[in-house]
Design an enzyme around this catalytic site. Structure first.
Site, short mmCIF file in Angstrom:
data_model
loop_
_atom_site.label_atom_id
_atom_site.label_comp_id
_atom_site.label_asym_id
_atom_site.label_seq_id
_atom_site.Cartn_x
_atom_site.Cartn_y
_atom_site.Cartn_z
N ASP A 1 3.80 -6.77 -6.64
CA ASP A 1 3.23 -7.65 -5.68
C ASP A 1 3.93 -8.36 -4.82
O ASP A 1 3.72 -9.63 -4.39
CB ASP A 1 2.15 -8.99 -6.67
CG ASP A 1 1.18 -8.19 -7.68
OD1 ASP A 1 0.56 -7.14 -7.25
OD2 ASP A 1 1.39 -8.45 -8.71
N GLY B 1 -2.10 -1.83 -5.56
CA GLY B 1 -2.64 -2.09 -4.42
C GLY B 1 -1.79 -2.63 -3.41
O GLY B 1 -1.02 -3.62 -3.57
N HIS B 2 -1.78 -2.03 -2.28
CA HIS B 2 -0.90 -2.25 -1.14
C HIS B 2 -1.77 -2.88 -0.12
O HIS B 2 -2.79 -2.10 0.61
CB HIS B 2 -0.04 -1.09 -0.58
CG HIS B 2 1.00 -0.81 -1.51
ND1 HIS B 2 1.76 0.02 -1.37
CD2 HIS B 2 1.78 -1.51 -2.81
CE1 HIS B 2 2.61 0.10 -2.50
NE2 HIS B 2 2.62 -0.80 -3.14
#
Length: 431
Positions: free
Chosen positions: A13, A40-41
């Protein structure tokens, strides 16, 4: 030619998606080499937010080809959905710009069910997985019983693999966890159909990569998660199921170590962590709450609230050692604006002894007491700054303090989520 690896220097993150999207302006090939849709980008371009889980973050740049290497585990349903989304946005006009290795392993409904069932069974000892089936898929890969993307294109091979998994996985689901079994015929038909949808994107990505390197093109390797979630080098067992450090590029993408030119470590100006596990600089008080609110610290994949704390140079130095960083990118410096003083952990006290070295065991990390050095803060809004010298003096001192203690230059500084909110002190690709 420049082959650049961009990896997270903390517990994930760190804002890798934003940095990779910015770097992809000059990259002709962007390569994912490990992990799956547990990553998740988040990209924000022209005010529009795009969240990617499998598709590499370079997809929004029309000049780049994006590869998913054999080290990645692929959920075909997620991949097909993401292809549809980026196509609808106009980001993917040509399937040749997105290629997935036929050697990448496939996540099935058995894997996701087992992931959730095992976490539920652990209760208070849960690892904190995303429940996406990543770990069980890597488990089957190593045990040589997995399904690969290329198998989806070959009905007899797929049928045999599905039947093999059904027998073993349904036993564990029903007899060990009391969960319903997954129907093998349904999986076979669904994955056969998904294979037909994915066929235009399946390729030998290692050969594409080799041709690009031989042609002298800029290649960017995009990591998922962060160094301390690495299966070997992280805070085991509170880690992911793959190697996420820079060295994993070689196996996960299919490239020799002699081809790598630079390694960029991506860190926040503070620290966050999602899920369970020790976190020495976590701040449960007003400071950590302020970091979470200002930094909008919620997971892009799960939506889970991130645990927040201060920058830890013991962690960052270890990441520099393990990855061989040639430079750093510091994200979310703007989030620190308004703090009168900013604590930075410069060493740990473990069992009464001071150390600047990251310890070997989880118990030592859990017992670590951070020793802080306080840095003077700044009040100015820095989100519009585009040159390092235009930053407030104390913001510059903060960056220079990181450089001096980690002994790695800070080349990039992010002062907002937008692509243009990036200060570049030295171009990673040299142009």
């Amino acid at each position: 030619m420049t082959a650049l690896v961009a990896v997270g220097a903390q517990w994930g993150d760190e804002g890798k998606g934003k940095i990779v999207d910015w770097l992809a302006l000059k990259a002709e090939l962007v390569v994912r080499f490990q992990g799956g849709n547990n990553a998740g980008h988040t990209l924000i371009v022209d005010g529009k937010k795009t969240v990617l889980h499998l598709v590499p973050s370079g997809i929004l740049q029309q000049n780049s080809v994006n590869l998913i290497g054999p080290g990645v585990v692929v959920d075909p349903n997620v991949f097909v959905k993401e292809i549809a989304e980026v196509t609808e946005q106009g980001a993917l006009r040509d399937p040749a710009r997105l290629r997935v290795s036929g050697r990448a392993h496939v996540i099935t409904p058995w894997h996701t069910s087992l992931d959730k069932a095992r976490e539920e069974a652990r209760r208070e000892d849960a690892i904190g997985t995303t429940g996406r089936g990543i770990g069980p898929t890597y488990e089957d890969k190593v045990a040589r019983r997995g399904i690969r993307v290329a198998d989806l294109l070959d009905p007899p091979t797929l049928r045999a693999a599905v039947d093999r998994l059904a027998k073993e996985k349904n036993f564990e689901l029903t007899q060990v966890h009391g969960w319903p079994e997954v129907d093998a015929d349904t999986v076979f038909e669904e994955y056969l159909a998904l294979g037909k949808e994915l066929e235009p994107y399946v390729d030998h990505t290692g050969h594409i990569l080799d041709r690009a390197l031989r042609a002298g093109k800029h290649v960017l390797f995009e990591g998922a998660q962060g160094t301390f979630l690495d299966i070997d080098h992280g805070t085991y067992p509170f880690v992911t199921s793959s190697n996420v450090v820079a060295g994993a590029v070689c196996a996960g993408a299919g490239v020799g170590p002699t081809k790598i030119d630079q390694v960029l470590g991506i860190t926040k100006a503070y620290t966050t962590r999602v899920g369970s596990g020790p976190f020495p600089t976590e701040d449960d008080g007003p400071g950590g709450q302020a970091l979470g609110e200002r930094g909008a610290e919620f997971g892009a994949t799960t939506g889970r609230k991130r645990r927040c704390g201060w920058l830890d140079l013991v962690v960052l130095r270890e990441a520099a050692i393990v990855n061989g960083f040639t430079s750093l990118a510091v994200n979310k410096l703007d989030v620190l604006s308004g703090f009168e003083e900013i604590p930075v952990a410069v060493q740990w006290r473990i069992d009464g002894k001071l150390t600047t070295d990251f310890p070997m065991t989880l118990g030592e990390v859990a017992r670590a007491e951070p020793i802080y050095e306080s840095m003077p803060g700044w009040t100015e809004d820095i989100t519009g700054v585009r040159e390092f010298d235009a930053l407030p003096e104390n913001a510059r001192r903060y960056i220079e303090f990181i450089e001096a203690r980690v002994e790695v230059p800070v080349d990039l500084i992010s002062i907002g989520p937008g692509r243009d909110q990036t200060i570049c002190r030295r171009a990673p690709f040299g142009d």
